[in-house]
Write a protein that holds these residues in place. Structure first.
Motif, PDB file in Angstrom:
ATOM      1  N   THR A  27       2.499  -6.024   4.832  1.00  0.00           N
ATOM      2  CA  THR A  27       1.496  -6.671   5.672  1.00  0.00           C
ATOM      3  C   THR A  27       1.538  -6.017   7.056  1.00  0.00           C
ATOM      4  OG1 THR A  27       3.098  -8.343   6.364  1.00  0.00           O
ATOM      5  CG2 THR A  27       1.694  -8.919   4.504  1.00  0.00           C
ATOM      6  N   LEU A  28       0.492  -6.220   7.834  1.00  0.00           N
ATOM      7  CA  LEU A  28       0.442  -5.716   9.210  1.00  0.00           C
ATOM      8  C   LEU A  28       0.586  -6.882  10.167  1.00  0.00           C
ATOM      9  CD1 LEU A  28      -2.626  -3.282   9.084  1.00  0.00           C
ATOM     10  CD2 LEU A  28      -0.214  -2.650   9.123  1.00  0.00           C
ATOM     11  N   GLU A  29       1.251  -6.632  11.294  1.00  0.00           N
ATOM     12  CA  GLU A  29       1.290  -7.650  12.337  1.00  0.00           C
ATOM     13  C   GLU A  29      -0.036  -7.635  13.087  1.00  0.00           C
ATOM     14  OE1 GLU A  29       4.595  -7.880  15.046  1.00  0.00           O
ATOM     15  OE2 GLU A  29       5.980  -7.486  13.390  1.00  0.00           O
ATOM     16  N   GLN A  30      -0.605  -8.790  13.271  1.00  0.00           N
ATOM     17  CA  GLN A  30      -1.886  -8.918  13.963  1.00  0.00           C
ATOM     18  C   GLN A  30      -2.937  -7.928  13.464  1.00  0.00           C
ATOM     19  OE1 GLN A  30      -0.356  -8.540  18.038  1.00  0.00           O
ATOM     20  NE2 GLN A  30      -0.539 -10.746  18.234  1.00  0.00           N
ATOM     21  N   PRO A  31      -3.276  -8.009  12.203  1.00  0.00           N
ATOM     22  CA  PRO A  31      -4.306  -7.101  11.666  1.00  0.00           C
ATOM     23  C   PRO A  31      -5.673  -7.401  12.289  1.00  0.00           C
ATOM     24  CG  PRO A  31      -3.797  -8.825  10.078  1.00  0.00           C
ATOM     25  CD  PRO A  31      -2.815  -8.970  11.198  1.00  0.00           C
ATOM     26  N   ASP A  32      -6.512  -6.392  12.378  1.00  0.00           N
ATOM     27  CA  ASP A  32      -7.871  -6.586  12.894  1.00  0.00           C
ATOM     28  C   ASP A  32      -8.754  -7.260  11.852  1.00  0.00           C
ATOM     29  OD1 ASP A  32      -7.589  -5.224  15.470  1.00  0.00           O
ATOM     30  OD2 ASP A  32      -7.179  -3.481  14.218  1.00  0.00           O
ATOM     31  N   ALA A  33      -8.418  -7.061  10.605  1.00  0.00           N
ATOM     32  CA  ALA A  33      -9.158  -7.712   9.524  1.00  0.00           C
ATOM     33  C   ALA A  33      -8.169  -8.023   8.415  1.00  0.00           C
ATOM     34  CB  ALA A  33     -10.258  -6.804   9.001  1.00  0.00           C
ATOM     35  N   SER A  34      -8.367  -9.174   7.780  1.00  0.00           N
ATOM     36  CA  SER A  34      -7.432  -9.591   6.739  1.00  0.00           C
ATOM     37  C   SER A  34      -8.131 -10.551   5.793  1.00  0.00           C
ATOM     38  CB  SER A  34      -6.227 -10.275   7.400  1.00  0.00           C
ATOM     39  OG  SER A  34      -5.300 -10.681   6.416  1.00  0.00           O
ATOM     40  N   PHE A  35      -7.804 -10.467   4.544  1.00  0.00           N
ATOM     41  CA  PHE A  35      -8.360 -11.423   3.591  1.00  0.00           C
ATOM     42  C   PHE A  35      -7.434 -11.500   2.384  1.00  0.00           C
ATOM     43  CE2 PHE A  35     -11.463 -13.161   0.496  1.00  0.00           C
ATOM     44  CZ  PHE A  35     -11.944 -14.218   1.255  1.00  0.00           C
ATOM     45  N   GLU A  36      -7.472 -12.645   1.742  1.00  0.00           N
ATOM     46  CA  GLU A  36      -6.666 -12.830   0.532  1.00  0.00           C
ATOM     47  C   GLU A  36      -7.512 -13.559  -0.495  1.00  0.00           C
ATOM     48  OE1 GLU A  36      -2.477 -14.133   0.858  1.00  0.00           O
ATOM     49  OE2 GLU A  36      -3.045 -15.749  -0.487  1.00  0.00           O
ATOM     50  N   ASP A  37      -7.419 -13.136  -1.726  1.00  0.00           N
ATOM     51  CA  ASP A  37      -8.182 -13.818  -2.767  1.00  0.00           C
ATOM     52  C   ASP A  37      -7.425 -13.696  -4.083  1.00  0.00           C
ATOM     53  OD1 ASP A  37     -10.181 -15.318  -3.871  1.00  0.00           O
ATOM     54  OD2 ASP A  37     -11.751 -13.804  -3.676  1.00  0.00           O
ATOM     55  N   LEU A  38      -7.868 -14.480  -5.042  1.00  0.00           N
ATOM     56  CA  LEU A  38      -7.218 -14.397  -6.338  1.00  0.00           C
ATOM     57  C   LEU A  38      -8.227 -14.388  -7.465  1.00  0.00           C
ATOM     58  CD1 LEU A  38      -7.250 -17.667  -7.162  1.00  0.00           C
ATOM     59  CD2 LEU A  38      -5.278 -17.648  -5.674  1.00  0.00           C
ATOM     60  N   ILE A  46      -4.248 -10.876  -4.275  1.00  0.00           N
ATOM     61  CA  ILE A  46      -4.151  -9.730  -3.377  1.00  0.00           C
ATOM     62  C   ILE A  46      -4.519 -10.137  -1.957  1.00  0.00           C
ATOM     63  CG2 ILE A  46      -5.224  -7.515  -2.741  1.00  0.00           C
ATOM     64  CD1 ILE A  46      -5.405  -6.924  -5.745  1.00  0.00           C
ATOM     65  N   ARG A  47      -3.696  -9.678  -1.020  1.00  0.00           N
ATOM     66  CA  ARG A  47      -4.007  -9.826   0.388  1.00  0.00           C
ATOM     67  C   ARG A  47      -4.091  -8.418   0.977  1.00  0.00           C
ATOM     68  NH1 ARG A  47      -0.641 -12.555   5.417  1.00  0.00           N
ATOM     69  NH2 ARG A  47      -1.327 -11.010   6.917  1.00  0.00           N
ATOM     70  N   MET A  48      -5.067  -8.189   1.826  1.00  0.00           N
ATOM     71  CA  MET A  48      -5.201  -6.887   2.447  1.00  0.00           C
ATOM     72  C   MET A  48      -5.316  -7.055   3.954  1.00  0.00           C
ATOM     73  SD  MET A  48      -7.561  -3.898   0.812  1.00  0.00           S
ATOM     74  CE  MET A  48      -7.020  -3.937  -0.892  1.00  0.00           C
ATOM     75  N   ASP A  49      -4.545  -6.263   4.680  1.00  0.00           N
ATOM     76  CA  ASP A  49      -4.571  -6.255   6.148  1.00  0.00           C
ATOM     77  C   ASP A  49      -5.049  -4.889   6.609  1.00  0.00           C
ATOM     78  OD1 ASP A  49      -3.418  -8.748   6.086  1.00  0.00           O
ATOM     79  OD2 ASP A  49      -1.447  -8.085   6.796  1.00  0.00           O
ATOM     80  N   LYS A  61      -2.518  -2.291   4.702  1.00  0.00           N
ATOM     81  CA  LYS A  61      -1.395  -2.725   3.859  1.00  0.00           C
ATOM     82  C   LYS A  61      -1.929  -3.759   2.884  1.00  0.00           C
ATOM     83  CE  LYS A  61       2.303  -0.986   6.152  1.00  0.00           C
ATOM     84  NZ  LYS A  61       3.021   0.149   5.567  1.00  0.00           N
ATOM     85  N   PHE A  62      -1.316  -3.816   1.720  1.00  0.00           N
ATOM     86  CA  PHE A  62      -1.693  -4.889   0.801  1.00  0.00           C
ATOM     87  C   PHE A  62      -0.463  -5.502   0.166  1.00  0.00           C
ATOM     88  CE2 PHE A  62      -1.355  -4.152  -3.807  1.00  0.00           C
ATOM     89  CZ  PHE A  62      -0.865  -2.857  -3.826  1.00  0.00           C
ATOM     90  N   LYS A  63      -0.646  -6.748  -0.213  1.00  0.00           N
ATOM     91  CA  LYS A  63       0.433  -7.493  -0.813  1.00  0.00           C
ATOM     92  C   LYS A  63      -0.169  -8.276  -1.964  1.00  0.00           C
ATOM     93  CE  LYS A  63       4.055 -10.602   0.698  1.00  0.00           C
ATOM     94  NZ  LYS A  63       4.505 -11.523   1.715  1.00  0.00           N
ATOM     95  N   LEU A 120     -11.117  -6.376   0.127  1.00  0.00           N
ATOM     96  CA  LEU A 120     -11.408  -5.428   1.202  1.00  0.00           C
ATOM     97  C   LEU A 120     -12.776  -5.711   1.826  1.00  0.00           C
ATOM     98  CD1 LEU A 120     -10.933  -2.760   2.772  1.00  0.00           C
ATOM     99  CD2 LEU A 120     -11.918  -1.564   0.806  1.00  0.00           C
ATOM    100  N   LYS A 121     -13.791  -5.900   0.997  1.00  0.00           N
ATOM    101  CA  LYS A 121     -15.151  -6.125   1.503  1.00  0.00           C
ATOM    102  C   LYS A 121     -15.243  -7.446   2.260  1.00  0.00           C
ATOM    103  CE  LYS A 121     -17.222  -2.488  -0.395  1.00  0.00           C
ATOM    104  NZ  LYS A 121     -18.527  -1.889  -0.561  1.00  0.00           N
TER     105      LYS A 121
END
Ligand code: ZN
Length: 131
Positions: A27-38, A46-49, A61-63, A120-121
């Motif tokens: 993960t990123l600290e203080q990402p400019d954009a972030s979202f998580e879905d399943l 998946i979460r993407m920062d 980064k993704f988790k 991501l989108k």
């Protein structure tokens, strides 16, 4: 013997490699954009920062957890968007993701393969809705 069996095995190894050793994991600290879905059908998550500077994805980064297809697809996607302009990322379509995976994905696994792209989108959509 069919001529494609060797190639299929190669692609499976390639996907398993991304699954076992995901690129840009974390993960990123203080990402400019972030979202998580399943994807409840399969239990994939998946979460993407993203770190974005001047319209360019500087870092990503993704988790996640879930099946090999979902995680490998997200890993591949993070590799392909690093250093790209947001406008270029907007143009990435489902076909591009499926082509990158390089194997035929059954209808039942499409949501797995496309979860990373969806996340991501959504992350970008939220970021640019705020601006
Ligand atoms: Zn899945």
């Amino acid at each position: 013997m069919n001529d494609f069996s060797g190639m299929d095995a190669l692609y499976r190894d390639f996907i398993l490699d991304h699954y076992r050793n995901p690129r840009n994991a974390g993960t990123l600290e203080q990402p400019d954009a972030s979202f998580e879905d399943l994807n409840p059908l399969c239990g994939d998550k998946i979460r993407m920062d993203l770190r974005i500077r001047d319209g360019v994805v500087e870092d990503v980064k993704f988790k996640g957890r879930g099946c090999a297809i979902s995680q490998a697809s997200a890993s591949l996607l993070t590799e392909s968007i690093k250093g790209k302009r947001v406008a270029e990322i907007d143009a990435i379509g489902k076909e591009d993701v499926l082509e990158n995976l390089g194997i035929s994905i059954s209808a039942a696994r499409l949501k797995c393969a496309l979860l990373g792209l969806k996340v991501l989108k959504q992350a970008l959509a939220l970021k640019y809705a705020d601006d």
